[in-house]
Enzyme design. Sequence first.
Site, mmCIF file in Angstrom:
data_model
loop_
_atom_site.group_PDB
_atom_site.id
_atom_site.type_symbol
_atom_site.label_atom_id
_atom_site.label_comp_id
_atom_site.label_asym_id
_atom_site.label_seq_id
_atom_site.Cartn_x
_atom_site.Cartn_y
_atom_site.Cartn_z
ATOM 1 N N SER A 26 69.810 81.414 74.315
ATOM 2 C CA SER A 26 69.203 82.391 75.227
ATOM 3 C C SER A 26 68.830 83.694 74.527
ATOM 4 O O SER A 26 67.910 84.393 74.962
ATOM 5 C CB SER A 26 70.163 82.686 76.386
ATOM 6 O OG SER A 26 71.421 83.120 75.889
ATOM 7 N N ASN B 220 77.159 80.504 71.947
ATOM 8 C CA ASN B 220 77.748 79.758 73.064
ATOM 9 C C ASN B 220 78.936 78.908 72.635
ATOM 10 O O ASN B 220 79.841 78.656 73.436
ATOM 11 C CB ASN B 220 76.678 78.875 73.731
ATOM 12 C CG ASN B 220 75.666 79.708 74.498
ATOM 13 O OD1 ASN B 220 76.021 80.623 75.225
ATOM 14 N ND2 ASN B 220 74.391 79.409 74.319
ATOM 15 N N ASP C 286 74.653 91.693 82.633
ATOM 16 C CA ASP C 286 75.744 90.777 82.270
ATOM 17 C C ASP C 286 76.522 91.266 81.052
ATOM 18 O O ASP C 286 77.577 90.733 80.716
ATOM 19 C CB ASP C 286 75.227 89.356 82.048
ATOM 20 C CG ASP C 286 74.243 89.223 80.888
ATOM 21 O OD1 ASP C 286 74.091 90.184 80.098
ATOM 22 O OD2 ASP C 286 73.626 88.148 80.756
ATOM 23 N N GLY D 30 71.649 78.633 76.957
ATOM 24 C CA GLY D 30 72.850 77.816 77.091
ATOM 25 C C GLY D 30 73.090 76.862 75.952
ATOM 26 O O GLY D 30 74.120 76.168 75.925
ATOM 27 N N HIS E 45 73.390 89.847 77.119
ATOM 28 C CA HIS E 45 72.043 89.608 76.637
ATOM 29 C C HIS E 45 71.262 90.914 76.504
ATOM 30 O O HIS E 45 71.435 91.820 77.322
ATOM 31 C CB HIS E 45 71.289 88.671 77.590
ATOM 32 C CG HIS E 45 71.860 87.299 77.659
ATOM 33 N ND1 HIS E 45 72.855 86.961 78.566
ATOM 34 C CD2 HIS E 45 71.591 86.183 76.943
ATOM 35 C CE1 HIS E 45 73.165 85.678 78.392
ATOM 36 N NE2 HIS E 45 72.417 85.190 77.422
#
Length: 214
Positions: free
Chosen positions: A37, A102, A183, A74, A186
Amino acid sequence: MSFKAALGFFASLAITALLSVNAARAEPVKLVGFGDSLMAGYQLPATDAFPVKLEKALREKGYEVEIANAGVSGDTSSGGLARLDWSIPEGTQGVILELGANDALRGIPPEQTEKNLDAMLTRLKERGIAVLLAGMLAPPNMGPDYGERFNGIYRRMAEKHGAALYPFFLDGVVTKANLQLDDGMHPNSEGVDVMVATMLPAAEAFIKSIPAKE
């Protein structure tokens, strides 16, 4: 043929050859931004994704380059390995490889991440594709043991495969809330700008290291 005519003939050949070389070098260097991402541009307009903004910055510096965005939100290193061959098209000259964030967030054993990156770098080398490996750091909440095992992966892999290394993809962004989405993980559009500006010298050096197409 007179001496003057011969001289003109060979001068014409030299100019033609020079123009051909310049035309060949004017062909864009074809790169692929391959990652998760952070590469894909999570929750951002397509025009704000890292590969798009890096391409624009490089073109503004005078480089003829095209950067395809092969980021998948992801994605883990296992997912990247599974899709590597069909995600990197023929004709690709260089890959910015950014995977592993991730893995760390999910607590995947660093040894598995390293094995996957090793396999990807091996495949790309076999295809004659240069790699700029973008490193990642484990989140502090994973503990010092995990961090020690994870954080050394990228340098080891770059050294093993002779790949260029950019130590930390989120350099300049990771601790700054104003450069992140809500969040806290990011980058926002301004954050991507910082990432591009910070990586730009490494990206320039990477492009210069890629031989021109014959």
